[in-house]
Design an enzyme around this catalytic site. Structure first.
Site, PDB file in Angstrom:
ATOM      1  N   ASP A  36      -5.982   1.965  -3.608  1.00 22.94           N
ATOM      2  CA  ASP A  36      -7.298   1.835  -2.894  1.00 22.94           C
ATOM      3  C   ASP A  36      -7.644   2.941  -1.917  1.00 22.94           C
ATOM      4  OD1 ASP A  36      -5.250   1.433  -0.778  1.00 22.94           O
ATOM      5  OD2 ASP A  36      -5.952  -0.433  -0.073  1.00 22.94           O
ATOM      6  N   ASP A  43      -2.979   6.190  -3.390  1.00 22.99           N
ATOM      7  CA  ASP A  43      -1.594   5.671  -3.239  1.00 22.99           C
ATOM      8  C   ASP A  43      -1.140   4.480  -4.066  1.00 22.99           C
ATOM      9  OD1 ASP A  43      -3.756   3.960  -2.537  1.00 22.99           O
ATOM     10  OD2 ASP A  43      -3.003   3.514  -0.671  1.00 22.99           O
ATOM     11  N   SER A  47       0.772  -1.256  -0.077  1.00 23.59           N
ATOM     12  CA  SER A  47      -0.113   0.000  -0.059  1.00 23.59           C
ATOM     13  C   SER A  47       0.859   1.313  -0.214  1.00 23.59           C
ATOM     14  CB  SER A  47      -1.035  -0.096   1.219  1.00 23.59           C
ATOM     15  OG  SER A  47      -2.077   0.837   1.042  1.00 23.59           O
ATOM     16  N   ASP A  95      -1.304   1.306  -4.346  1.00 18.77           N
ATOM     17  CA  ASP A  95      -2.089   0.428  -4.989  1.00 18.77           C
ATOM     18  C   ASP A  95      -3.474   0.820  -5.110  1.00 18.77           C
ATOM     19  OD1 ASP A  95      -2.815   0.585  -2.095  1.00 18.77           O
ATOM     20  OD2 ASP A  95      -3.432  -1.394  -2.162  1.00 18.77           O
TER      21      ASP A  95
END
Length: 574
Positions: free
Chosen positions: A305, A301, A146, A303
């Site tokens: 999400d 961010d 993340s 990834d």
């Protein structure tokens, strides 16, 4: 086996490749580094695995990936042939070794006779959740850390409903992992054999197209200013293609992308710490935004999400909205739109975490919409949606938490930066058509519902000693929390680890229906409250302070008093 024995085992065992052994031999004279890498096994919790990349049992590497995947495979095999045939979907982000780790996971699953669906290239984490639901797989894996610094990587596990696994499954998988003492016993299949046997399938454009159409289907309005100037940065992550595609297909005409942060970069060269919660991540976007006169700049961010934004003020400067504020603005936009369209049913609800502020809850109540609270993390937020879906006719509208995670719709069961980006841009464009910025909208919400202010404090304490000190801080705070802060008296506190809620005024303690987690919450008569908890994914102890006042100044002054009292106590624990 102590850490020294573990180290020697990895250096001398021929199972580990030459690159791994050389990396370990290079630290042979660094006792502290050896200890940190081998004093424990990287912990598998409900958030999966997360740690620094490197050789060792307390690091992310292909051997730990194999071990974790074998533990998951054993669980799936126990569930029976149907679950094995349904298989597991796998996605990965831009980080160092993400692609390699994802392939290792796929080939271990194949080695256990479990079908693996592996995305052909980087994808946003929420698309993995969609793929699990769309393909009806038994579960999913995402290789990502993340927003952690570049040295990290991670491994998250999802179950058949598309949400991250909860504790009951995680506990079984963790037990399976711990039982694997000999890495040579892990089953793994050659890639070509896995393809030939139909145990490895590569996913491509078809899932992307379906996912994008689903996202666009959540659009609420077309009477918006599609000429609004927007600047976007994916922070060198996975959001670049899907976010831009959705906005383009929705007709937004003026979306600029920060060129230095457009393409994948596992070193996050221009940003260092790729967390859009930190306004320093907006440096490049802010510069571009000012040159173009953009009304909003936003970032996802790595990834994709989570999403954060900054709004242009009257003087041309940008003001960041935190997660609570963005959530409140989105809730107002969504619910006002649904009400105008006659689409609120009377059985609608939103979900937030217990450490998320109460402004969104107040807004929802004003529209007759219920709010449910869960433990921190979208595994719990979407877990609540899964639970409600099975036993009620209530309609889920929105889920969010203060750490810039949001989701709408029911086709994804995780926070979704693609969905949230579209809705955020749509909200900005709608209010722009009314001559308002999102800052104006937020100010209006404060005037209507009260001035809710907040501050998140994170104390980072790395390594073994840091973890021990965090434990001591939590233990001491449980015993010695302040009964009064300034002139504000405590009226209630909840200890989620102990499973107790205490009515301080009436000296009454209750138990039951309190989910177990290492969290402390303290409530005051004026509506202010705060929480203390260790992070589940980072070496931090977090303090969430929420105040309410008749004016913004009053609420902010209370934050100063709360912070000093709480931090004086915590800093006193050595």
């Amino acid at each position: 086996m102590d850490y020294k024995d573990q180290y020697e085992s990895w250096v001398t065992n021929g199972y580990f490749d030459e690159e791994t052994r050389e990396a370990l031999i290079a630290i042979k004279n660094d006792e502290e580094e050896i200890k940190d890498r081998f004093y424990r096994n990287l912990e598998f919790g409900t958030a999966g695995l997360r740690g620094k990349v490197g050789a060792g049992t307390n690091r992310m590497n292909k051997y730990i990936i194999r071990q974790a995947t074998q533990g998951l495979a054993d669980f799936i095999v126990e569930k029976g042939q149907d679950y094995m045939n349904r298989g597991v979907a796998i996605a990965y982000d831009v980080r160092h070794y993400s692609k390699e780790f994802a392939k290792e996971a796929a080939l271990v699953l194949a080695g256990n006779g479990i079908k693996a669906y592996l995305f052909e290239d980087i994808r946003p984490t929420p698309e993995l959740s969609y793929a699990v639901r769309r393909l009806k797989t038994a579960g999913g894996i995402v290789v990502t850390a993340s927003h952690n610094p570049r040295e990290y990587n991670g491994y998250k596990v999802y179950w058949e409903e598309g949400a991250q696994i909860l504790s009951e499954i995680a506990a079984v998988v963790e037990k399976n992992i711990e039982s694997i003492k000999d890495f040579t016993k892990i089953k793994i299949l050659d890639e070509q054999m896995a393809l030939d046997q139909g145990l490895l399938k590569i996913l491509g454009r078809e899932i992307d197209d379906e996912y994008v159409e689903k996202v666009k289907g959540l659009s609420l309005r077309d009477d918006i200013n599609k000429g609004i100037k927007l600047v976007y940065t994916p922070l060198n992550g996975t959001g670049n293609i899907p976010v831009r595609r959705v906005l383009h297909e929705r007709g937004f005409q003026n979306v600029w992308v920060v060129p230095e942060q457009e393409m994948p970069d596992p070193d996050f060269t221009t940003v260092g710490y790729p967390n859009p919660e930190d306004t320093k991540a907006f440096a490049y976007a802010e510069k571009l935004g000012k040159s173009l006169g953009a009304e909003m700049i936003f970032a996802t961010d790595p990834d994709c999400d989570r999403v954060a934004c900054m709004i242009q003020g009257k003087e041309g400067e940008y003001t960041a909205l935190n997660g609570n504020q963005t959530g409140a603005v989105l809730i107002e936009y969504i619910l006002s739109s649904l009400k105008e369209q006659g689409r609120l049913t009377g059985n609608d609800y939103i979900v937030k975490s217990i450490v998320t502020g109460d402004l969104g809850k107040a807004i929802a109540a004003s529209y007759g919409v219920k709010t449910f609270e869960t433990l921190t993390g979208f595994k719990n937020i979407c877990g609540k949606v899964n639970e409600m879906e099975k036993r009620s006719d209530q309609s889920f509208i929105f889920g969010y938490e203060e750490s810039i995670g949001y989701v709408a719709g029911t086709f994804v069961r995780d926070k979704d930066g693609v969905i949230a980006s579209m809705l955020l841009c749509e909200a900005a464009a709608y209010y722009s058509s009314l001559g308002k910025s999102l800052l104006d909208v937020l100010e209006g919400l404060y005037e209507k519902h009260g001035f809710y202010m907040e501050k998140l404090i994170s104390l980072t304490l790395e390594g073994i000693e840091g973890q021990k000190r965090i434990g001591r801080m939590m233990k001491e705070y449980r015993k010695s929390f302040p009964k009064k802060i300034g002139d504000m008296g405590l009226i209630q506190y909840i200890d989620y680890a102990e499973g107790i809620s205490v009515d301080v005024i009436n000296q009454k303690e209750t138990t039951g229906n309190i989910p177990v987690s290492d969290v402390l919450r303290y409530f005051f008569k004026d509506g202010s409250w705060y929480a203390v908890r260790p992070s589940g994914t980072e070496p931090k102890i977090k303090i969430y302070i929420y105040t309410k006042g008749a004016t913004k100044r009053e609420a902010q002054e209370k934050i100063v008093i709360f912070e000093k009292t709480i931090m004086d106590l915590l800093h006193g624990v050595v």
